[in-house]
Design an enzyme around this catalytic site. Sequence first.
Site, PDB file in Angstrom:
ATOM      1  N   CYS B 136       0.812  -1.219   0.000  1.00 16.26           N
ATOM      2  CA  CYS B 136       0.000   0.000   0.000  1.00 16.26           C
ATOM      3  C   CYS B 136       0.845   1.269   0.000  1.00 16.26           C
ATOM      4  CB  CYS B 136      -0.943  -0.018   1.195  1.00 16.26           C
ATOM      5  SG  CYS B 136      -1.942  -1.513   1.196  1.00 16.26           S
ATOM      6  N   HIS B 269      -2.481   7.549   6.667  1.00 12.48           N
ATOM      7  CA  HIS B 269      -2.886   6.359   5.899  1.00 12.48           C
ATOM      8  C   HIS B 269      -4.321   6.002   6.320  1.00 12.48           C
ATOM      9  CE1 HIS B 269      -2.195   2.928   3.409  1.00 12.48           C
ATOM     10  NE2 HIS B 269      -2.215   2.047   4.384  1.00 12.48           N
ATOM     11  N   HIS B 303      -9.884   2.063   0.466  1.00 12.94           N
ATOM     12  CA  HIS B 303      -8.427   1.865   0.429  1.00 12.94           C
ATOM     13  C   HIS B 303      -8.059   1.470  -0.998  1.00 12.94           C
ATOM     14  CE1 HIS B 303      -4.410   0.972   1.195  1.00 12.94           C
ATOM     15  NE2 HIS B 303      -4.506   0.301   2.325  1.00 12.94           N
TER      16      HIS B 303
END
Lengths: 232, 376
Positions: B136, B269, B303
């Site tokens: 990620c 994040h 996400h």
Amino acid sequence: MRLDIKGIGWVTPSGIGSGQRDETLVLAPGKLPALKSRLFLETPHPRFGRFDLYAKAGFGAIALAMKSAGLDRWTQKRAIGLVAGTRRGCLAADLAYFKTAAFHGGTMASPNLFAYTLSSTVLGEASIQFGLTGPSFVIDDSEGHLAGVHAALDLMHWGLCETAAAGWCDVDSEIMSGSGKEPCGAVFVLLERNADAGSWQWNGGELTFGTERINDLAQLARIVLKDRHSNE
Amino acid sequence: MNAVHVVDIGVVTALGRNVDAVWDGLSAGRTGLAPVRRFATDGYISNLAGCIPALDAERPDSRLDTLVQMLFDGTRSVPADTMLFTATTKAGIDQLERSVRKQSTALDKVLGHQVTDLIGDRLGLNGARRNISAACASATIALTLGASCIEQGEAESVLVCGMDLVSEFVFSGFSALHALSESSCRPFDVNRDGLLLGEGAAFLLLASERRCRQAGHRSLGRIAGWGIASDAHHITAPSRTGEGLILAIRQALGHAGLAPADIAAVSAHGTGSVYNDAMELTAFNTLFDSLPPFHSVKGAVGHTMGACGAIETIVALCSLEHQCIPPTVGLQTPEPSGQARVSSEVQAISGNYLLTTNSGFGGVNASIILQRSAES
């Protein structure tokens, strides 16, 4: 930028090695030998059996390179980088995972297989095993097998780390054309920036040993081994 | 050292197909998370994701083709000598899904370099091309590498593109790991219970000071600092001490020559998972004597995996320009350790520097500090 290459490790169809005198490194297509963590580590790795073949080969070659450089034991985490070049990455693991998820409404999807469907997972495993806190990523390597080494040299040149384990890792995938015809396995080297180093130099695009330009991974490995043995 | 300017941006998410639409949606507190229509979700613990509706229809090629087309629709030309970094975790994984189901054998968008070539060829770029995969943090790391190339004088112009799809492949995996929320994505909420996936793509065109002058580019902001570090802790869980993230942020601050007090806001994040958000709060509280305002976009767009670093960097540039950060969509009861600096409302900020961070599987962390454009 001047540097040392302090270690090398490989897993190829012709065998595994870490730069000993009686070992030869051949990059070729073929089937990799059976891989167990005891081939690379003094104590068994708790998750090695779950790794896909790509992760087993990559982890093994990194472990051998770390040992060859005398960096396999540690008490404090170290800011060593990790960069792998690959073309197919974890495609075989992707395929194995989705075969568990594609049918029965996904209820049989395997979380253990899913964990290895990132080509960078192998680097995470190596960073945990050896306490490596430096930059870590996978870069696509469609030719020459040197993209990982070049990217790591860039990181060192740019000051993002002083030391890095870098190399190449690829295994066959049954669904990709060309499978079985290209080299497979993993080769990693341990690079260390050293202003006083002798022959290795990176000028931001070209790796040289003395006056010889390194064009591919097989040539790099050949020179690393020759240099190691001549210094013994 | 050469200054690194961002001179053009583009973004596509579930909230819209351009920067204004995405910024307006985020600022209004809207969410693009909705029931998934492109595959059956009965067997999974959630049915929600941030899908781009125009990608839902079945197609013979990969949805990635259409996503890339949408991303670059109407984009002004990119200089041919531009170096290209792409970032993705699973590229055109929908092709592999169809191959396993024997619906197709096409596999020309499954590998990273195929995606890089798709974009490079479309834009007629003849500079070096690289694809980065780091879970990620993929796009954030691609941005740091691209910025480094310009800073070190190795490139005058660099295009960084991050992209990933909502696929049954990834959805089923996160469901099997019990990482998905059953109800909603609530970053930094005391009752958060997991992430929700999203899809999207974003590009940032970076240029040196000299190229800006020569080409008459308007700077949208500067990439002032960056850092990358690993936890070396656990393969799927972040370090509870936040040590890797702390290291990455300290590197970025050092690179930019800044102190924590110079940071006006943080784009976290903020996945909405219990452990990620706790780790980030620990890291922020360790680094900052007084927390700056911070937020997460993942309750709004989901996400977006390998794309999130690029999308969030664009949102960060907008935040600096407008001197406010968007609401954290889904937040109801903020974690006390967030010191009331995370909110479900728009928060005003005051300053020139914004920190954006991403962390991923394998314990990888990356951070970027953006400087507000002098032209703002």
